[in-house]
Design a protein around this motif. Structure first.
Motif, short mmCIF file in Angstrom:
data_model
loop_
_atom_site.label_atom_id
_atom_site.label_comp_id
_atom_site.label_asym_id
_atom_site.label_seq_id
_atom_site.Cartn_x
_atom_site.Cartn_y
_atom_site.Cartn_z
N GLU A 215 9.24 4.88 5.14
CA GLU A 215 9.06 5.97 6.12
C GLU A 215 7.38 5.92 6.27
OE1 GLU A 215 9.26 10.64 6.94
OE2 GLU A 215 10.00 9.83 4.86
N LEU A 216 6.81 5.82 5.00
CA LEU A 216 5.39 5.90 5.17
C LEU A 216 4.86 4.74 5.71
CD1 LEU A 216 3.09 7.40 4.25
CD2 LEU A 216 3.06 6.28 2.08
N ARG A 217 5.59 3.67 5.41
CA ARG A 217 5.09 2.30 6.12
C ARG A 217 4.90 2.41 7.78
NH1 ARG A 217 4.81 -2.59 3.43
NH2 ARG A 217 5.06 -3.56 5.63
N ALA A 218 6.10 3.00 8.35
CA ALA A 218 6.08 3.25 9.73
C ALA A 218 5.02 4.31 10.08
CB ALA A 218 7.24 3.73 9.92
N ASP A 219 4.72 5.27 9.19
CA ASP A 219 3.73 6.35 9.42
C ASP A 219 2.23 5.75 9.50
OD1 ASP A 219 5.35 8.41 9.90
OD2 ASP A 219 4.66 9.36 7.98
N MET A 220 2.13 4.69 8.66
CA MET A 220 0.69 4.09 8.54
C MET A 220 0.58 3.02 9.45
SD MET A 220 0.27 3.97 4.37
CE MET A 220 -1.31 3.24 4.35
N GLY A 221 1.59 2.64 10.33
CA GLY A 221 1.52 1.53 11.10
C GLY A 221 1.74 -0.01 10.49
N PRO B 126 0.78 -1.25 -0.05
CA PRO B 126 -0.07 0.05 0.12
C PRO B 126 0.76 1.02 -0.01
CG PRO B 126 -0.59 -1.61 1.60
CD PRO B 126 0.38 -2.01 0.94
N ALA B 127 1.90 1.25 0.85
CA ALA B 127 3.07 2.46 0.81
C ALA B 127 3.25 2.93 -0.66
CB ALA B 127 3.91 2.50 1.70
N TYR B 128 3.80 1.75 -1.40
CA TYR B 128 4.41 2.14 -2.68
C TYR B 128 3.03 2.43 -3.31
CZ TYR B 128 6.02 0.92 -7.33
OH TYR B 128 6.36 1.14 -8.63
N ARG B 129 2.06 2.00 -3.23
CA ARG B 129 1.00 2.53 -4.11
C ARG B 129 0.37 3.98 -3.89
NH1 ARG B 129 -2.61 -2.26 -4.78
NH2 ARG B 129 -4.20 -0.68 -5.27
N ILE B 130 0.42 4.15 -2.60
CA ILE B 130 0.14 5.49 -2.32
C ILE B 130 0.97 6.61 -2.87
CG2 ILE B 130 -0.14 7.40 -0.34
CD1 ILE B 130 -1.15 4.92 1.39
N LEU B 131 2.28 6.43 -2.75
CA LEU B 131 3.15 7.19 -3.41
C LEU B 131 3.21 7.30 -4.77
CD1 LEU B 131 6.26 6.41 -1.02
CD2 LEU B 131 5.34 8.62 -0.81
N LYS B 132 2.89 6.15 -5.26
CA LYS B 132 2.75 6.13 -6.80
C LYS B 132 1.52 6.93 -7.45
CE LYS B 132 4.75 4.39 -10.59
NZ LYS B 132 6.15 4.88 -11.08
N SER B 133 0.69 6.81 -6.43
CA SER B 133 -0.76 7.47 -6.95
C SER B 133 -0.73 9.00 -6.69
CB SER B 133 -2.08 6.82 -6.26
OG SER B 133 -1.99 7.23 -5.08
N GLN B 134 0.24 9.30 -5.90
CA GLN B 134 0.40 10.97 -5.58
C GLN B 134 1.32 11.31 -6.49
OE1 GLN B 134 1.17 10.92 -1.43
NE2 GLN B 134 -0.97 10.76 -0.95
N ALA B 135 2.09 10.81 -6.90
CA ALA B 135 3.33 11.25 -8.00
C ALA B 135 3.70 10.26 -8.90
CB ALA B 135 4.64 11.78 -7.38
N ALA C 116 13.56 4.39 1.05
CA ALA C 116 13.48 5.01 2.37
C ALA C 116 12.28 5.72 2.47
CB ALA C 116 14.73 6.08 2.37
N GLU C 117 11.56 6.33 1.29
CA GLU C 117 10.32 6.89 1.45
C GLU C 117 9.41 5.97 1.77
OE1 GLU C 117 9.76 10.46 -1.73
OE2 GLU C 117 10.56 8.68 -2.57
N ILE C 118 9.36 4.81 1.06
CA ILE C 118 8.17 3.72 1.42
C ILE C 118 8.35 3.25 2.62
CG2 ILE C 118 7.79 1.55 0.76
CD1 ILE C 118 8.83 1.94 -2.20
#
Lengths: 296, 313
Positions: B55-61, B34-43, B51-53
């Motif tokens: 970070e987002l995975r940790a943010d989303m729990g 999901p983290a990859y897909r969110i980043l991909k759908s926003q940009a 590292a971005e993925i």
């Protein structure tokens, strides 16, 4: 119709026969709405089968020279915005629209039969866990579940079929389970067990045949609503992807050109209407003859 | 009566909880991170760095155990937080709150129309059994049942609204605007119910109590309304409950057709983009509405039919 209803009342009053499906087709043929449905269904089936091997024109290649031609002797039902012959596309798409409905019903039938029989015959904890899962699936409206599955898998024809099977299997599993439990104490099953017939043979030759037949009849009652659901979801662009023909998707394309080419709307609309009508007429006949109830 | 009501209430609560588990499970069940897909759908043009993925995975729990993730999600949902849309980054709850009234007014009005039409036609049909009003109504029911709602809506829209110039195609979502689409949906959906209610009315008219009532000199209409209708209403009520689910599930199709700014059209746009929080919200809201509707129907059935109280108590 009054004869129909009195027959229905008579069928309800009779004790449930063990295998009431003997000679089903002849009995359906002698039922007024059953016969109309069978004839109509046979014609549609022939239409779809012919469409897989022969169409008057090439169904998928555009020919802009004849775009949006009104029905005439060469293009009997007219052409669409890219000059494809509507009749050819209706014929070529028929096996996809009708076949999809049959695949969905085959799917819910197979999954429901296996799941329900295993659950009912296993009993105990396995049964409880399996049925709770089925209850959860049934607590959501079928189409909502279908949208959830399409959300997970993405749009596409195969995913649409999976979505509709996921949406409905639980109901058939419940029915299969209750029939399997009911058959455990049937005299022939008890006699077979006393005679030392192994368990798998009791299931395969005493329990499953009758159960499968009954479940198959009940599943066939949902044919009309399934054709409707598939064409509705394809209409949204969640089913067959272009350029392939499918009735629901064709309706959606026709919307844009309605004011200049209303025939594009009528072709698929009439086909869907006739399919659901034929399925409903056959279902009415089956309901009257066998006194079974399907999913409403 | 109180006991069976409480029992049914508890059952509805459990069902809602189970449905929430199913809705939550959509995300872990979906293929891909999901983290990859969110980043991909926003940009879409930018390939996310690991590292971005992370970070987002940790943010989303997403790195926590699944049961913990579910409970955390449920906790947020109960407080009205349905997450943020992957496409827009806006809170889903706000959008739902804006669109839900439009959906409810359309579906509610359609339900009222179809119940009234079915009730009226079934009563006429049963009263004039096998005479011409009955024949016409049966033909309507047969044709209506063979037209999927979206198909009937499409034809009605093109011929009545566009062709004859009655009403508007682009509708604003206000209650007054809902009248025409609701009428179209209602008239189509009433077909199946008319068949069902007519059959159970005729069954009831052939029963002992109906014969008794007529033998004592009551008029046929009185027998039909006072004796047959309440007894025939029970299967009808159940069918309405099922139909609420069908309407909710069909709302993306219906709202797309009438360009209605409700929950369904919101979901449809999210489906193409695989915008998960929005799809989840649609499934959850539909499930809760369906559970509530089934509850209301069952309580009404308990109120109507004393036998149900004894059977459940």
């Amino acid at each position: 119709m009054s004869a129909t209803w009195s027959r229905l009342a008579a069928a309800r009053a009779r004790p449930p026969a063990s295998t009431p499906t003997r000679g089903l087709l002849p009995r359906l043929w002698s039922h007024p709405s059953g016969r109309t449905g069978l004839i109509l269904g046979g014609l549609l089936l022939a239409f779809a089968l012919i469409g897989t091997v022969w169409t008057p024109h090439e169904p998928n290649w555009p020919d802009y020279a004849v775009a949006l031609r009104a029905p005439d002797t060469e293009y009997l039902l007219g052409t669409d915005d890219t000059g494809r012959d509507l009749l050819s596309r209706l014929m070529e798409g028929a096996h996809r629209s009708l076949g999809a409905a049959l695949l969905v019903l085959g799917g819910v039938f197979a999954v429901g039969l296996v799941y329900g029989t295993v659950s009912g015959l296993a009993g105990g904890w396995a049964d409880i866990v399996m049925m709770r899962l089925a209850d959860v699936m049934m607590s959501l409206p079928g189409l909502v579940l279908a949208f959830a599955v399409i959300g997970i898998l993405g749009p596409g024809f195969l995913n649409l079929l999976v979505a509709l099977i996921v949406a409905d299997w639980a109901w058939y599993a419940r029915l299969a389970r209750s029939m399997a439990i009911g058959s455990r104490n049937r005299p022939d099953v008890i006699a077979a067990r006393m005679a030392g017939v192994p368990g798998w043979r009791i299931v395969s030759s005493h329990i499953l045949p009758g159960l499968a037949l009954h479940l198959g009849v009940v599943a066939s009652l949902a044919l009309g609503s399934t054709v409707g659901a598939i064409s509705g979801l394809s209409f949204l662009g969640l089913g067959v992807q272009p350029p392939l023909a499918e009735w629901g998707a064709m309706l959606s394309d026709a919307r844009l050109f309605f004011s200049v080419a209303p025939w594009l709307l009528w072709g698929p609309a009439v086909m869907i209407f006739l399919s659901v009508l034929s399925a409903n007429l056959i279902s009415n006949g089956l309901r009257d003859i066998l006194a079974v109830e399907g999913r409403r | 009566m109180i006991r069976s009501t409480l029992r049914r209430l508890a059952q509805a609560g459990l069902t809602a909880l189970a449905a929430s588990l199913l809705v939550w499970a959509m995300l872990p069940l979906a293929p891909g991170d999901p983290a990859y897909r969110i980043l991909k759908s926003q940009a879409p043009e930018h390939e996310p760095y690991p590292a971005e993925i992370a970070e987002l995975r940790a943010d989303m729990g997403l790195d926590r155990p699944l049961p913990v993730q579910y409970l955390a999600w449920l906790g947020r949902v109960v407080q009205g937080d349905l997450g943020t849309s992957w496409r827009t980054g806006q809170p889903v709850s706000d959008e739902i709150a804006r669109r839900l009234p439009a959906t409810l007014s359309l579906l509610g009005l359609a339900l009222v129309v179809s119940v009234s039409v079915a009730l009226l036609l079934a009563l006429i049909s049963a009263a004039f059994r096998d005479r011409w009003p009955d024949k016409i109504i049966r033909a309507y029911a047969q044709i209506g049942a063979a037209l999927p709602t979206f198909l009937f809506g499409l034809l009605a829209l093109q011929y009545v609204v566009v062709g004859a110039g009655v009403g508007k195609v682009l509708s604003g979502g206000a209650l007054g605007m809902a009248l025409l689409p609701a009428l179209i949906i209602g008239v189509d959906r009433a077909a199946g119910w008319t068949q069902l209610l007519r059959a159970s009315l005729i069954d009831a008219m052939n029963s002992g109590y109906a014969h008794m009532s007529r033998a004592r000199g009551s008029r046929p209409w009185r027998t039909l309304l006072i004796h047959a209708l309440p007894n025939a209403a029970l299967p009808f009520l159940t069918a309405i409950g099922v139909s609420v689910g069908a309407l909710l599930g069909g709302s993306p199709i219906i709202e797309d057709l009438f360009t209605w700014p409700g929950l369904g059209s919101y979901t449809l746009s999210a489906l193409a983009a695989r915008d998960f929080p929005v799809i989840q919200a649609f499934v959850l809201v539909s499930a809760l509405l369906y559970v509530a509707a089934s509850l209301a129907i069952d309580l009404a059935a308990i109120a109507i039919d004393p036998r149900l109280r004894e059977a459940r108590a």
